[in-house]
Scaffold this motif. Structure first.
Motif, PDB file in Angstrom:
ATOM      1  N   VAL A 119       7.614  10.500  10.973  1.00 60.66           N
ATOM      2  CA  VAL A 119       7.337   9.788   9.721  1.00 60.66           C
ATOM      3  C   VAL A 119       6.016   9.054   9.939  1.00 60.66           C
ATOM      4  CG1 VAL A 119       8.162   8.094   8.062  1.00 60.66           C
ATOM      5  CG2 VAL A 119       9.802   9.576   9.243  1.00 60.66           C
ATOM      6  N   ASP A 120       4.923   9.646   9.492  1.00 62.76           N
ATOM      7  CA  ASP A 120       3.588   9.133   9.790  1.00 62.76           C
ATOM      8  C   ASP A 120       3.124   8.129   8.734  1.00 62.76           C
ATOM      9  OD1 ASP A 120       3.536  11.370   8.016  1.00 62.76           O
ATOM     10  OD2 ASP A 120       1.345  11.326   8.149  1.00 62.76           O
ATOM     11  N   GLU A 121       2.006   7.496   9.007  1.00 60.41           N
ATOM     12  CA  GLU A 121       1.483   6.483   8.095  1.00 60.41           C
ATOM     13  C   GLU A 121       0.896   7.081   6.826  1.00 60.41           C
ATOM     14  OE1 GLU A 121      -1.540   4.356  10.107  1.00 60.41           O
ATOM     15  OE2 GLU A 121      -2.716   6.134  10.638  1.00 60.41           O
ATOM     16  N   GLY A 122       0.763   8.392   6.765  1.00 60.16           N
ATOM     17  CA  GLY A 122       0.302   9.029   5.536  1.00 60.16           C
ATOM     18  C   GLY A 122       1.220   8.786   4.361  1.00 60.16           C
ATOM     19  N   LEU A 123       2.471   8.389   4.631  1.00 60.34           N
ATOM     20  CA  LEU A 123       3.406   8.089   3.542  1.00 60.34           C
ATOM     21  C   LEU A 123       2.955   6.881   2.715  1.00 60.34           C
ATOM     22  CD1 LEU A 123       7.025   8.606   4.946  1.00 60.34           C
ATOM     23  CD2 LEU A 123       5.999   9.706   2.967  1.00 60.34           C
ATOM     24  N   LEU A 124       2.124   6.044   3.282  1.00 63.49           N
ATOM     25  CA  LEU A 124       1.680   4.852   2.551  1.00 63.49           C
ATOM     26  C   LEU A 124       0.809   5.194   1.358  1.00 63.49           C
ATOM     27  CD1 LEU A 124       0.885   2.513   5.582  1.00 63.49           C
ATOM     28  CD2 LEU A 124       2.939   2.550   4.149  1.00 63.49           C
ATOM     29  N   ARG A 125       0.317   6.431   1.294  1.00 63.38           N
ATOM     30  CA  ARG A 125      -0.473   6.845   0.131  1.00 63.38           C
ATOM     31  C   ARG A 125       0.400   7.029  -1.105  1.00 63.38           C
ATOM     32  NH1 ARG A 125      -3.979  11.875   2.205  1.00 63.38           N
ATOM     33  NH2 ARG A 125      -1.965  12.388   3.193  1.00 63.38           N
ATOM     34  N   PHE A 126       1.714   7.166  -0.901  1.00 63.26           N
ATOM     35  CA  PHE A 126       2.648   7.298  -2.031  1.00 63.26           C
ATOM     36  C   PHE A 126       2.981   5.881  -2.524  1.00 63.26           C
ATOM     37  CE2 PHE A 126       3.119  11.086   0.526  1.00 63.26           C
ATOM     38  CZ  PHE A 126       3.232  12.105  -0.397  1.00 63.26           C
ATOM     39  N   GLN A 127       2.100   5.331  -3.299  1.00 61.10           N
ATOM     40  CA  GLN A 127       2.243   3.937  -3.701  1.00 61.10           C
ATOM     41  C   GLN A 127       3.338   3.707  -4.742  1.00 61.10           C
ATOM     42  OE1 GLN A 127      -1.624   2.520  -4.922  1.00 61.10           O
ATOM     43  NE2 GLN A 127      -2.602   3.099  -2.988  1.00 61.10           N
ATOM     44  N   GLN A 128       3.804   4.787  -5.381  1.00 62.33           N
ATOM     45  CA  GLN A 128       4.869   4.659  -6.383  1.00 62.33           C
ATOM     46  C   GLN A 128       6.184   5.269  -5.902  1.00 62.33           C
ATOM     47  OE1 GLN A 128       4.193   2.895  -9.105  1.00 62.33           O
ATOM     48  NE2 GLN A 128       2.063   2.683  -8.417  1.00 62.33           N
ATOM     49  N   LEU A 129       6.269   5.610  -4.632  1.00 66.13           N
ATOM     50  CA  LEU A 129       7.446   6.320  -4.119  1.00 66.13           C
ATOM     51  C   LEU A 129       8.671   5.404  -4.110  1.00 66.13           C
ATOM     52  CD1 LEU A 129       8.250   9.080  -2.924  1.00 66.13           C
ATOM     53  CD2 LEU A 129       7.909   8.083  -0.652  1.00 66.13           C
ATOM     54  N   GLU A 130       9.768   5.895  -4.711  1.00 69.06           N
ATOM     55  CA  GLU A 130      11.023   5.146  -4.753  1.00 69.06           C
ATOM     56  C   GLU A 130      12.144   5.852  -4.012  1.00 69.06           C
ATOM     57  OE1 GLU A 130      11.991   4.377  -8.815  1.00 69.06           O
ATOM     58  OE2 GLU A 130      10.288   3.019  -9.138  1.00 69.06           O
ATOM     59  N   GLU A 131      12.059   7.166  -3.905  1.00 66.87           N
ATOM     60  CA  GLU A 131      13.113   7.930  -3.228  1.00 66.87           C
ATOM     61  C   GLU A 131      12.481   8.847  -2.191  1.00 66.87           C
ATOM     62  OE1 GLU A 131      16.975  10.519  -4.577  1.00 66.87           O
ATOM     63  OE2 GLU A 131      15.033  11.133  -5.387  1.00 66.87           O
ATOM     64  N   LEU A 132      12.956   8.752  -0.951  1.00 69.62           N
ATOM     65  CA  LEU A 132      12.474   9.593   0.141  1.00 69.62           C
ATOM     66  C   LEU A 132      13.680  10.238   0.819  1.00 69.62           C
ATOM     67  CD1 LEU A 132      10.233  10.652   1.974  1.00 69.62           C
ATOM     68  CD2 LEU A 132      10.457   8.559   3.349  1.00 69.62           C
ATOM     69  N   VAL A 133      13.743  11.563   0.734  1.00 70.85           N
ATOM     70  CA  VAL A 133      14.854  12.319   1.312  1.00 70.85           C
ATOM     71  C   VAL A 133      14.283  13.242   2.383  1.00 70.85           C
ATOM     72  CG1 VAL A 133      16.750  13.921   0.880  1.00 70.85           C
ATOM     73  CG2 VAL A 133      16.138  12.214  -0.848  1.00 70.85           C
TER      74      VAL A 133
END
Length: 589
Positions: A119-133
């Motif tokens: 789970v890398d720091e690239g996920l921080l670009r999803f600024q509107q992310l509410e659900e991560l599966v």
């Protein structure tokens, strides 16, 4: 060495798979809306009001190609609604493909079985992310600093997470659901991360099918989660404790659903006060094994070929059922039938039976046991019912209560299932003349001379003693019984083990018997012997091949079956266990 596959890399591959830059999506010359670069993704298309240039399509037509199930550009039916929505947005506003604007459109990201390890720091670009599966991947560590702060649902089912420390360093403050089922959480050190200090808004928590064992410690931490309404703990070793559900229901009064079962007021009232009795929470499980009727055994007398009056051995048969149970348990003799023999040892198995058919479900003919036995995937002991002589229906009437102290080992055993076998024990007893076994020493000779009266009695009526060979055990059938449902919400597994049609092989004719037959043939004509055989057959009433041809009927083969059940005792139902077992055994008939 290749770098671990990250969530960002999987997402880029996902975008390529969606074909966002290809027709009918993307910035190609076919899209009339690309001329209006200022159009917002949320704005309605103006294709109906504007003139369409030659060779171009309106956004409405392109979206129609995506939605039509018969279109070659339509997504498969099993694709997520998020994928379909993303493609349509790109058609309406293709300019979002530039830069990182596409990440801001994603509110739900599902990466199932994509080989993700990090789970890398690239996920921080999803600024509107509410659900991560991220289910069914290979994630062993989750750094909470890499998770978007807007996250409300985090699902990590079927991964390799063994520690929650990194996840709880800076967890998303608005998280409402945390799914960690089918991971590797174990030991009491994990409970300290499940408090309101880390998850102030947690409503749903799924920790099922891990290796958690400390029920008291876990409940003390979960009681701080004031918003918790749904909890799933089934499949953990602690869920095998008899007082597990009652203690949780009474300890967490705001809980609404436990292990996918709604908690009704009647159940809460039934377990009222149990939370104030922690002495009842013993780290052990009680399992009752019951074995009922055994049917379909062929009559061994039908396959004996000894002549009447021959000096061959007397053969006795007995039959019993064996099953495996987890090692590291104590035996409870309460309820066991009198005289029940239990074969056990600290090794994998103790019975000298043929194990070559295990895990195959096939049946085997009478044969000698193998010298060695294959190791089992789990450590287990072998128990057996009392051996009984042949009958059309053998009622084993077996019941044994096991007290398992090693809950982790019991869970592994239930996941693997148990092996149930039917074993035949054959004993050959040879007649021995007592006179041949007379003592040959001097004292014995004197005793023999002084026993004239005994000799006269022996001459009048000659008696024989029998010398028995060591028993020969052979496995007639072996099958595997699945027990995984006991790890979920079911407390009883009742089944009829079907070993198939058993066709024993006829034993080879002894050489002495062949010699005797040869002598009889030289003395008696063949026709006379045939008449004698016919009379013998009629006298015994056996269904031989000749009789079947005369009657024009054949006996229908009956499969070898055994009624088997295993029950996980729950508090306070242990007192009525026997009545429940009788009902369950009746349902399988």
């Amino acid at each position: 060495m290749a770098a671990p596959r990250s969530v960002s890399a999987a997402f880029q591959e996902y975008l390529h798979h969606l074909g966002l830059r290809d027709f009918p999506c993307g910035l190609g010359s076919w899209n009339e809306s690309r001329l209006n670069g200022r159009r917002s993704p949320q704005a309605q298309p103006l294709g109906l009001e504007e003139a369409v240039l030659p060779g171009k399509e309106t956004p409405e037509v392109l979206v129609g190609l995506l939605r039509d199930q018969h279109s070659p550009w339509a997504l498969p039916s099993d694709c997520s609604p998020q994928a379909q929505l993303l493609r349509e947005v790109v058609v309406l506003a293709p300019e979002i493909l530039h830069g990182s604007r596409v990440f801001q459109l994603v509110k739900s990201l599902r990466m199932l079985d994509k080989g993700v390890e990090e789970v890398d720091e690239g996920l921080l670009r999803f600024q509107q992310l509410e659900e991560l599966v991220l289910s069914a991947n290979h994630i062993s560590r989750v750094t909470s600093a890499h998770l978007p702060r807007t996250l409300k649902v985090l699902e990590l089912c079927c991964n390799a997470v063994a520690d929650l420390q990194d996840l709880c360093a800076q967890p998303p403050p608005e998280l409402q659901h945390l799914g960690l089922s089918y991971n590797r959480l174990c030991g009491p050190s994990q409970e300290k991360h499940l408090t309101v200090d880390f998850w102030p808004n947690l409503v749903s928590l799924d920790l099922s099918f891990n290796s958690l064992t400390d029920l008291l410690g876990l409940v003390s931490q979960l009681s701080t989660l004031q918003n918790l309404r749904t909890l799933v703990l089934q499949g953990n070793p602690l869920a095998l404790i008899p007082t597990y559900r009652g203690f949780l229901v009474d300890s967490l009064p705001k809980l609404s659903i436990l292990d996918d079962i709604y908690i009704w007021p009647e159940e809460r009232q039934h377990f009222h006060g149990l939370a104030r009795q922690p002495e009842l929470i013993r780290s052990e499980a009680r399992v009752v094994v019951s074995i009922g009727e055994m049917k379909g055994l062929p009559n061994p007398e039908d396959f004996q070929q000894l002549e009447v009056g021959s000096e061959g051995p007397m053969i006795t048969y007995s039959y019993f059922v064996t099953y495996e149970f987890a090692e590291g348990e104590e035996l409870e003799d309460k309820g066991s039938p009198e005289g029940t023999e239990i074969h056990q040892s600290p090794t994998v198995a103790t019975l000298d039976v043929d194990s070559s058919a295990q895990d195959t479900g096939e049946t085997k003919s009478h044969q000698e046991p193998e010298a060695t036995e294959e190791p089992k995937p789990h450590s287990a002991r072998v128990f057996s019912t009392l051996g009984q002589p042949w009958a059309d229906t053998i009622d084993c009437s077996y019941r044994k209560e096991h007290i398992a102290k090693d809950l982790v080992g019991l869970k592994s055993y239930l996941e693997a299932g148990t092996i149930v076998s039917v074993v035949e024990e054959k004993v050959l007893s040879w007649p021995v003349d007592p006179e041949e076994n007379a003592v040959t020493n001097k004292e014995g000779q004197e005793l023999k001379k002084n026993s004239a009266k005994d000799k006269q009695k022996k001459k009048k009526k000659k008696s024989y003693e029998f010398r028995s060979d060591p028993p020969i055990r052979s496995t007639l059938g072996t099958t595997k019984v699945t027990l995984e449902t006991l790890l979920a919400t079911k407390d009883l597994v009742a089944t009829v083990c079907d070993f198939g049609i058993l066709i024993p092989e006829k034993p080879p004719v002894l050489e002495e018997k062949e010699v005797k037959k040869g002598k009889d043939k030289s003395k008696k004509p063949k026709a006379e012997k045939g008449d004698q055989t016919s009379q013998k057959t009629k006298g015994k009433g056996k269904n031989t091949d000749t009789a079947e041809v005369e009657e024009g009927q054949e006996l229908q083969p009956v499969p070898l079956t055994v009624r088997f059940q295993m029950q996980l005792l729950r508090w306070p139902l242990a007192a009525s266990t026997q009545s429940q077992e009788n009902v369950a055994m009746g349902k399988t008939q």
